[in-house]
Write an enzyme that holds these catalytic residues in place. Structure first.
Site, mmCIF file in Angstrom:
data_model
loop_
_atom_site.group_PDB
_atom_site.id
_atom_site.type_symbol
_atom_site.label_atom_id
_atom_site.label_comp_id
_atom_site.label_asym_id
_atom_site.label_seq_id
_atom_site.Cartn_x
_atom_site.Cartn_y
_atom_site.Cartn_z
ATOM 1 C CG HIS A 1 -0.331 0.137 2.539
ATOM 2 N ND1 HIS A 1 -0.039 -0.941 3.335
ATOM 3 C CD2 HIS A 1 0.076 1.235 3.234
ATOM 4 C CE1 HIS A 1 0.502 -0.521 4.467
ATOM 5 N NE2 HIS A 1 0.590 0.799 4.435
ATOM 6 C CG ASP B 1 0.522 -4.329 3.045
ATOM 7 O OD1 ASP B 1 0.804 -3.684 2.022
ATOM 8 O OD2 ASP B 1 0.182 -3.801 4.114
ATOM 9 C CB SER C 1 5.528 3.008 11.608
ATOM 10 O OG SER C 1 4.220 2.550 11.867
#
Length: 827
Positions: free
Chosen positions: A102, A133, A216
């Protein structure tokens, strides 16, 4: 139990100590005494000293970078926008950075990496996984000139419950943050993020209470040796829980790049595309405990066989949660099916299943499962990249592409349908929302994007065609809207963008080879006639008719917010019925008794110049009703104006994209029609204007031809030929009465239109004919009327009504206009 523990401690005292500072016997004792969910290795690692962590972090921190990304276009699960994230270097020689999917995003992005010493280096997408991811970015290693750094090695096998970890990254935008935590779970379900966005699935996640926040994403989760054991992916906003992606499939993907790409080729920002085999069955699985699988119908003998073939720590099996329509599993697998065998092998873990799928891409695999106590065997085809789009169509600022596997899973639609990632100007103007699935355009089926392009290429500029679409929130009901093809070329012609995996960039090419130029024949009159008509603005007075309101502390400029100046008002309950009947009789008379328009040319001589309006006054027939004479005289001269402003033209303080307002026809001839309206309805000339006439049920386009630089009015032109003979005969120009000027005590009628195109009127008295107008300056630059005198009346008609002020014979004496202003309030 206490005696056993004391005995064990006695044993520890008598054994020798290993090189790591812990005795061999103590390590064996930990293995036997700790619960089976907790790896004893984690307890050993937790004995690391502060010096060990200092040394590890000194190697890790220089390899962690801040990523600044800008998504140029909405695509698939990600909208257009910009943000900050984290990445870390995993291959120093080739310049490969690992981060989240993402962050890399499936669509085109512009990104740069900010190193510890503030060197800023451009990066390009190298790979983004279709499901999990993670993704890779590439940078030129030679561009980093003033920083010594090392790559962070992987150690996915070191992840265990109880392992003390550090998360190093750009947490909360702080560039370098070091958060501590302890891994609590290795089998957490993949966290759900958004219903209509990216979600990981068919994998376990790790969970720790490290408290990571925005920025983060993509941070390395390291142990005391400085090795990455996981990849930080997300967190719970209402708690301290953070979720980490295991690295087993990341290691596999990186090896493909390291084996197939030479170090020298990557340094030139161009490389040979690397194909990473990825497979799926287009189904979502969940890991359920044995007790729950028994409730789903798993047989006892099957459970016993699975337990014997699996490690002793195994606690459950994989169960089908959902199936994507149209995929290989559709109509063969059902939610609740318990997976038993894959190609004859017992599979109870996501990782083993994914290994089998990735090793059999393009092949068929045999799956055995149990459904309600019955054994079922199916053969399914494995593929994935073919249902992950790498191209999109940009049309009128919008993005349309095939529906991806990610969104097909979210929305329960078939992969490959025509999906609206961003409606842009043309589609949003028609009311097509984001995430819509286009089924038909201009009456033709559009099952794939090629069909949509083929149909769109046949349309001419300005064409209005029906479009049928579905939304996932109302999937069983199709909606139809009218789409207007761009007439003014506010945006480039439709273009097709295709991702180039050898550079990380997107190549563009025309989507339609030949387009028919749209020519708008608005002006049939000569330039001299147009200049003469445009000079009539001196005869138009302006009336201050707007107020400002604040709703829930949000600023709203009078009638000029998202809906602009409207024409709604309160009227007698029987007035709409009488008005509609009168209008229907008038239209029927113009069309002839049989409802057909006259075509013998007798209605072509309908010119109503300003000088001819007095003749029209004498021929007006007033029906017996409660409406005023002025209302019936003025109604054929009023139009409802809908104005759309393309987002690319949101300049000069334009505060909204959509406006409504009432205008009055000041000129109507065979070749040209002119409508006067306030500048709070027509803010700039870069607008798409549609006119709806009160005298005839038709909607036609118009063009802005004049904007007064100081006073609050504009002139909009339309083509009378677009009305047809019947419509042109029904519409007429208003009589403008500038002399004598209004005086104190004069009776006036406010006549306007509501949203139903029905005329309404109210009577009032002039209290002050020359009030100095004072519109305050706004925070941001915007048009405001200056050096004007307006008329004050004794009745406040409200800010939701606009039209004209007329005398009792229907002669226009002023405009009831809307003014754009701003209210400053203190809460």
């Amino acid at each position: 139990m206490a005696e056993a523990i004391l005995g064990s401690l006695d044993v520890i005292k008598k054994v020798r100590v290993s090189d790591d500072g812990i005795s061999i016997a103590e390590e064996q004792l930990l293995k036997t005494r700790l619960p089976m969910e907790i790896d004893s290795g984690a307890a050993v690692e937790n004995l690391a000293t502060a010096e060990d962590w200092r040394k590890a972090l000194s190697r890790v921190v220089p390899a962690v970078v801040v990523l600044r990304t800008t998504a140029c276009r909405a695509f698939d699960t990600e909208p257009a926008g910009s943000g900050y994230a984290t990445g870390f270097i995993v291959d120093k020689k080739r310049g490969i950075i690992l981060t989240n999917r993402h962050v890399v995003k499936p669509g085109p992005i512009v990104a740069e990496a900010v190193f510890l010493n503030r060197e800023e280096i451009p990066v390009h997408p190298l790979y983004r996984d279709p499901v999990h991811d993670f993704g890779f970015l590439h940078f030129d290693p030679g561009a980093v000139q003033f920083l010594e750094y090392e790559e962070i090695p992987f150690a996915p096998e070191a992840a265990s419950v109880g392992l003390e970890i550090r998360v190093v990254g750009n947490d909360s935008g702080e560039k370098v943050s070091i958060l501590s935590g302890t891994i609590a779970r290795l089998d957490r379900d993949a966290p759900p993020y958004k219903r209509d966005g990216y979600n990981d699935f068919n994998t376990f996640y790790m969970q720790a209470a490290s408290g990571t926040k925005g920025g983060s994403s993509g941070s390395p989760v390291i142990d005391c040796k400085g090795c990455a054991v996981a990849l930080n992916a997300g967190s719970k906003t209402a708690g301290a829980s953070a979720y980490f992606l295991p690295l087993e499939r990341v290691v596999r993907a990186l090896k493909f790049f390291q084996e197939d790409i030479l170090e020298s080729s990557l340094s030139k920002n161009s490389w040979q595309p690397v194909h990473i085999p990825r497979g799926t069955l287009q189904m979502t699985l969940m890991h359920k405990g044995f007790d729950e699988t028994r409730r789903l119908g798993l047989k006892r003998e099957t459970e016993q066989m699975v337990r014997q073939a699996s490690p002793s720590t195994e606690t459950g099996m994989l169960v089908v949660d959902s199936v994507v329509p149209g995929g290989p599993s559709h109509k063969l697998l059902e939610p609740g099916d318990v997976l038993v065998l894959v190609n004859g092998e017992v599979v109870t873990q996501f990782l083993r299943l994914e290994v089998l799928l990735d090793d059999n891409v393009g092949k068929h695999i045999d799956i055995e499962l149990e459904r309600g106590g019955a054994t079922i065997t199916v053969t399914l085809l494995v593929y994935l990249h073919s249902i992950t789009p790498n191209f999109f169509l940009e049309v009128s600022g919008g993005v349309v592409h095939p529906l991806s596997y990610q969104q097909a899973r979210n929305f329960r639609f078939t992969c490959g349908l025509v999906y609206v990632a961003d409606p842009g100007y043309m589609l949003s103007r028609a009311g097509v929302p984001k995430h819509a699935i286009i089924k038909k355009l201009a009456g033709e089926e559009t099952s794939v994007l090629d069909d949509f392009i083929a149909v769109y290429s046949k349309l001419s500029r300005g064409a209005r065609v029906p479009l049928e679409f579905l939304t996932y929130v109302d999937r069983h009901r199709s909606k139809s809207v009218l789409v207007t093809v761009d007439r003014h070329e506010w945006y480039a012609p439709p273009q097709l963008y295709v991702r180039d995996d050898s550079t990380g960039l997107w190549n563009v090419k025309p989507a339609i080879s030949t387009t028919s130029a749209f020519s708008l024949s608005l002006f049939g009159s000569s330039n001299g006639e147009q200049q003469q008509l445009l000079s009539t603005y001196d005869n138009i007075s302006t009336k201050e008719g707007s107020t400002v309101s604040v709703v829930n502390g949000v600023e709203k400029s009078c009638e000029g917010e998202a809906t602009g100046s409207s024409g709604e008002s309160v009227q007698a309950s029987d007035a709409p019925i009488i008005e509609s009947e009168t209008k229907r009789r008038r239209v029927n008379n113009l069309l002839g008794g049989d409802g057909l328009a006259n075509t013998d040319g007798t209605s072509d001589h309908f010119e109503h110049n300003i000088a001819d309006n007095e003749v029209a006054e004498e021929t007006v027939t007033i029906p017996a009703s409660s409406a005023s004479t002025a209302e019936h005289v003025i109604e054929p001269t009023l139009v409802m104006m809908e104005v759309h402003i393309p987002p690319s033209a949101m300049l000069d303080g334009v505060h909204a994209q959509h406006f409504f307002g009432t205008g009055v026809i000041v000129h109507h001839s065979q070749s040209l029609g002119l409508v006067a309206v306030d500048r709070n309805t027509v803010a700039i000339s870069v607008s798409d204007v549609m006119l709806s006439f009160a005298a005839y049920p038709i909607e036609i386009p118009a063009e802005v031809v004049f904007l007064h630089p100081v006073h609050n009015f504009a002139l909009v032109a339309y083509d009378p030929a677009a009305l047809g003979s019947a419509g042109a005969a029904a519409v007429r120009a208003a009589t403008l009465l500038s002399e004598p000027p209004l005086s104190r005590g004069d009776a006036v009628y406010l006549v306007g239109l509501n949203r139903s195109l029905q005329a309404t009127s109210r009577k009032s008295v002039v209290t002050n004919p020359s009030v100095a107008l004072n519109v305050g300056a706004a925070d941001c630059p915007r048009y405001r009327a200056m050096n004007m005198e307006v008329i004050e009346v004794d009745t406040d008609f409200g800010h939701s009504f606009s039209g004209v002020l007329a005398d009792e014979l229907g002669r226009v004496q002023a405009l009831w206009a809307s003014f754009s202003t701003q209210v400053f309030c203190t809460l």
